[in-house]
Design a protein around this motif. Structure first.
Motif, PDB file in Angstrom:
ATOM      1  N   MET A 128     -70.718  65.131  -3.318  1.00 34.71           N
ATOM      2  CA  MET A 128     -69.964  63.917  -3.632  1.00 34.71           C
ATOM      3  C   MET A 128     -70.676  62.639  -3.191  1.00 34.71           C
ATOM      4  SD  MET A 128     -66.794  64.177  -0.882  1.00 34.71           S
ATOM      5  CE  MET A 128     -66.466  62.417  -0.687  1.00 34.71           C
ATOM      6  N   LEU A 129     -71.618  62.729  -2.252  1.00 37.66           N
ATOM      7  CA  LEU A 129     -72.353  61.538  -1.825  1.00 37.66           C
ATOM      8  C   LEU A 129     -73.779  61.504  -2.378  1.00 37.66           C
ATOM      9  CD1 LEU A 129     -71.164  61.043   1.867  1.00 37.66           C
ATOM     10  CD2 LEU A 129     -70.393  59.892  -0.200  1.00 37.66           C
ATOM     11  N   CYS A 130     -74.035  62.246  -3.423  1.00 37.32           N
ATOM     12  CA  CYS A 130     -75.356  62.249  -4.076  1.00 37.32           C
ATOM     13  C   CYS A 130     -75.305  61.268  -5.249  1.00 37.32           C
ATOM     14  CB  CYS A 130     -75.654  63.673  -4.550  1.00 37.32           C
ATOM     15  SG  CYS A 130     -76.724  63.836  -5.988  1.00 37.32           S
ATOM     16  N   PRO A 131     -76.015  60.125  -5.143  1.00 38.51           N
ATOM     17  CA  PRO A 131     -75.923  59.106  -6.195  1.00 38.51           C
ATOM     18  C   PRO A 131     -76.264  59.616  -7.597  1.00 38.51           C
ATOM     19  CG  PRO A 131     -76.930  58.167  -4.231  1.00 38.51           C
ATOM     20  CD  PRO A 131     -76.813  59.653  -3.983  1.00 38.51           C
ATOM     21  N   VAL A 188     -73.284  61.418  -9.000  1.00 37.72           N
ATOM     22  CA  VAL A 188     -72.144  60.556  -9.325  1.00 37.72           C
ATOM     23  C   VAL A 188     -72.420  59.706 -10.565  1.00 37.72           C
ATOM     24  CG1 VAL A 188     -70.764  58.602  -8.485  1.00 37.72           C
ATOM     25  CG2 VAL A 188     -71.278  60.538  -6.969  1.00 37.72           C
ATOM     26  N   GLU A 239     -75.948  68.622   3.451  1.00 39.28           N
ATOM     27  CA  GLU A 239     -76.214  67.516   4.383  1.00 39.28           C
ATOM     28  C   GLU A 239     -74.929  66.698   4.515  1.00 39.28           C
ATOM     29  OE1 GLU A 239     -79.231  64.975   2.664  1.00 39.28           O
ATOM     30  OE2 GLU A 239     -78.177  64.932   0.743  1.00 39.28           O
ATOM     31  N   HIS A 240     -74.864  65.866   5.563  1.00 35.85           N
ATOM     32  CA  HIS A 240     -73.667  65.046   5.784  1.00 35.85           C
ATOM     33  C   HIS A 240     -72.393  65.903   5.764  1.00 35.85           C
ATOM     34  CE1 HIS A 240     -76.384  61.728   5.216  1.00 35.85           C
ATOM     35  NE2 HIS A 240     -76.528  61.931   3.934  1.00 35.85           N
ATOM     36  N   GLN A 288     -70.118  66.411   7.942  1.00 38.23           N
ATOM     37  CA  GLN A 288     -68.907  65.798   8.484  1.00 38.23           C
ATOM     38  C   GLN A 288     -68.235  64.902   7.438  1.00 38.23           C
ATOM     39  OE1 GLN A 288     -69.662  64.138  12.288  1.00 38.23           O
ATOM     40  NE2 GLN A 288     -67.481  63.837  12.765  1.00 38.23           N
ATOM     41  N   ALA A 289     -69.066  64.218   6.641  1.00 37.07           N
ATOM     42  CA  ALA A 289     -68.520  63.271   5.669  1.00 37.07           C
ATOM     43  C   ALA A 289     -68.006  63.944   4.407  1.00 37.07           C
ATOM     44  CB  ALA A 289     -69.585  62.237   5.312  1.00 37.07           C
ATOM     45  N   GLU A 345     -60.423  68.058   1.930  1.00 36.73           N
ATOM     46  CA  GLU A 345     -59.715  66.793   1.717  1.00 36.73           C
ATOM     47  C   GLU A 345     -60.655  65.741   1.123  1.00 36.73           C
ATOM     48  OE1 GLU A 345     -59.510  68.599   4.464  1.00 36.73           O
ATOM     49  OE2 GLU A 345     -57.420  69.266   4.266  1.00 36.73           O
ATOM     50  N   ALA A 346     -61.869  65.668   1.647  1.00 38.25           N
ATOM     51  CA  ALA A 346     -62.822  64.677   1.141  1.00 38.25           C
ATOM     52  C   ALA A 346     -63.136  64.961  -0.328  1.00 38.25           C
ATOM     53  CB  ALA A 346     -64.102  64.710   1.974  1.00 38.25           C
ATOM     54  N   ALA A 381     -60.175  64.041  -2.571  1.00 33.17           N
ATOM     55  CA  ALA A 381     -60.068  62.590  -2.762  1.00 33.17           C
ATOM     56  C   ALA A 381     -61.107  62.125  -3.776  1.00 33.17           C
ATOM     57  CB  ALA A 381     -60.260  61.871  -1.424  1.00 33.17           C
ATOM     58  N   PHE A 382     -62.322  62.625  -3.645  1.00 29.97           N
ATOM     59  CA  PHE A 382     -63.392  62.257  -4.572  1.00 29.97           C
ATOM     60  C   PHE A 382     -63.031  62.638  -6.017  1.00 29.97           C
ATOM     61  CE2 PHE A 382     -67.113  63.618  -6.984  1.00 29.97           C
ATOM     62  CZ  PHE A 382     -67.851  62.446  -7.009  1.00 29.97           C
TER      63      PHE A 382
END
Lengths: 179, 179, 179, 179
Positions: free
Chosen positions: B38-41, B44, B73-74, B76-77, B82-83, B86-87
Motif C-alpha cells: 500500500m505504500l509502494c508509489p 498506487v 518493508e515498513h 509497522q505502517a 486495519e491499515a 483503510a487503504f
C-alpha cells in the motif's frame, strides 16, 4: 456469423514507403489499419500515438501498422500530399500511410466508404487471412486493443503441447523467455 | 520449455470477499495476480489502477483479478489488516485482496518467496490450467498486458470454423457483435 | 535593466475576431501572445491548450490571449488562411488569432523576427503598459506561467491597505470571497 | 474586508526537519501549507506532487512549503509517526511535515479545526505578514496556484521604477535574465 473479408485499399498514393503496398501483399500478417485525418484532434492526441505504440511493440511479431488518410472535410487544408507529408514529418510518424482515394462527386473517400466507416479515427484489425476482426469508431483503450491483437497473435500459435510445454512462449511480444 | 504451475497462495487473511478463495478454486478462469504494497508509489499510481481496469474490462469474460498484499518493508505502517482495509476503502479497490503470510524470521512473505518475486508491483498471469504465463516486475503497459490476456482468452476459443464463421466473435471482451 | 516595449504585431489577417486588433488597442490589459504553427506538435499538445486554460481562467481579470500563427516552414501545408481556419475550428480554439505577415525573401515572418523568436511555441507576456515581461521558447509549466501572470495582475493592485484590509481580495481570479 | 491572521500550528511532532518550526519563525516568507492525509487519494495523486513542484520552483524565491498531516479518520492506519515516516520516505517527500495535534475527544485535529478546514487536501497560502491569502479545499490547478503565489511574490517587489527599469526582473522564479 461469417467473418467479412477486408475490402482492398483504394488509394491515390502512399507515403513512408518506397513501394505501394496492399492488403493482399500483407496476407499472413495481422494488419492494424488506422484511418485518420491530420486535423482530427482525437486522431492526433489518441489514435495515432496508439498506432505508433502498436508498431513499436508488435511489428517484430507479425503485425503491420498502416495509416489511412481519409479526408472527408477541410479538403483544401488537408487534402494535398504536401500537407500530409508535412504532418507525418512533424509528428514523427514512420509507418506507411496511404491516401484514401477521393469519392465520386465529393462523397466519402473510397476506402472509407467500402468499410462503411462512421468517421475518424477508425481502428480496424484484420487477421492473417485478410478478414475484419475488429472495427471501432472513436477512442479504443490500449487494454482492449492489446487484447484483440493478442487474440489474433494466439490464433497462429499452436498453443501448449500436450506435455505442457509451450513453444509459443519461446518468443512473445514481451520477449523471449529463458527456459 | 515447461510451463510452471502457479504455486498456491499462502495467506493470513482476505479482504473484499466473504469467503477465502484459492488458485485451485479459480481453475478454469484466467487469473491476474497483482502483488503490491500500500505504500509502494508505483503500485498506487500504476499497477493497481491497471488491475482495476482489467477487472472492469475482463471480469465478464472469465478473468479473475486478485490483489496480493506482500509486505516486505515498513511492517509497522502497512502490516496490519486495519491499515490495508483503510487503504482499500479510500482507493475504492473492490476486487479480492489476500494478505501474504509473513515469512519465517522476517524474510519475504511466503507467497512472494514461492513466486521468487523481485519486489512490488509484480504482475502475474495464470492460465485456465493454473500455469504461470507471464511474470513481470515493475510497470507493464496496458498494450502488453492486454495482448497477454487476449492470447490466453483465445486459447479457450475454438477459433474460426472451417467455413469461416467465428463463434468466438459472438461475444468478445468488447461486446457481442451483431451478425 | 530597461523593460523593452513589445513590438506591434505585423499581420496579414485575423481569425476568431470580427475586427482586427493591435497591441496598442490592448493597452491597459495584460496580453498573453502565443506564437505557434498548426503543425508544431509541442504547440498542439501543450502551448495551445495552456493558452486556452489561461483564457478561461483570466480573461475576466483583464488578460487578453492572442494567438499568432508564425509559419516559417511547410508553407504550402499551413500557410493558407483556409488551413488555419480548419485547424482552429477542429481544435475549438476561440481566442483571436493573427496570421503573422510573411517575411521578405522567404525569411522569418515579420512579427516573429521583430521579437527575435527562436521558434514555436513561443510564449510572451506583455504588461498593461505594453512592455515585454516574459519571453519563453518551448514548454512553460502552468505553475511558472501562472506566477508570471499573477505578478502582473498584482501590479495593478493597490495591495493591502495600511489597516490590513485588502480591496483586491474582493475579486480575484479564483472568485469573489465573502468578507 | 480584513485579512485574517493565520493561526499558529498546533502539532505533536515534525518530520523532515532537524528543528521544529512555526509560522512565527517563517514570518517574512510566503508559506504554502498543504494539509493532507497519507491515505487520501486526491492528496497523493494531486496535492502533494503539486506541493513538491511549488517547493522546487519557488523555494529559492522565498516560499516555504510545509506539509500538515491532519488525520481525522483511519487513525489506526495513518495515525502513527512510523506510518507517516514510511509514507514520506516512499513518496520522496522532502519538505518539512508537521503532525497535526489530536483534537479533544476524537474531534478534528487542532490545526485543522483552527483553520476550519473542510477536509483534505486543503491548500493554504500565507503572506509574508502571516495572513491567510488563499484557502482551498480540493484540487487547485497549477495555473491558479501559480497566479496566487506570483501575486504574493510581487507584493514584496517594488515594481518597475519610474524610468521603466525593473529591478525585480533581475531575478525571477524563472531565472535571472540578461540585461
Amino acid at each position: 456469423m461469417k467473418l467479412k473479408p477486408a475490402p482492398e485499399l483504394t488509394v491515390s498514393g502512399w507515403l513512408n514507403t518506397a513501394e505501394p503496398t496492399s492488403l493482399a501483399d500483407l496476407r499472413g500478417r495481422i494488419v492494424l489499419l488506422e484511418a485518420f485525418q491530420m486535423l482530427c484532434p482525437g486522431c492526433v492526441s489518441h489514435a495515432l500515438p496508439q498506432a505508433r505504440r502498436v508498431a513499436e511493440h508488435f511489428t517484430a511479431h507479425g503485425v503491420a501498422v498502416i495509416g489511412l488518410h481519409s479526408v472527408f472535410e477541410h479538403h483544401q487544408a488537408q487534402g494535398s500530399r504536401e500537407a500530409l507529408a508535412a504532418f507525418l514529418h512533424e509528428y514523427r510518424i514512420a509507418f506507411p500511410v496511404a491516401m484514401d482515394a477521393a469519392g465520386d462527386g465529393g462523397g466519402l473517400p473510397r476506402t472509407m466508404a467500402a468499410y462503411a466507416m462512421q468517421g475518424t479515427p477508425t481502428t480496424i484489425l484484420i487477421d492473417r487471412q485478410g478478414r475484419i476482426r475488429r472495427h471501432s469508431f472513436g477512442a479504443v483503450t490500449d487494454l482492449a486493443l492489446g487484447a484483440a491483437i493478442g487474440a489474433l497473435l494466439a490464433e497462429g500459435d499452436p498453443g501448449p503441447a500436450p506435455d505442457g510445454s509451450d513453444p509459443a512462449m519461446a518468443c512473445t511480444p514481451e520477449g523471449c523467455p529463458a527456459p
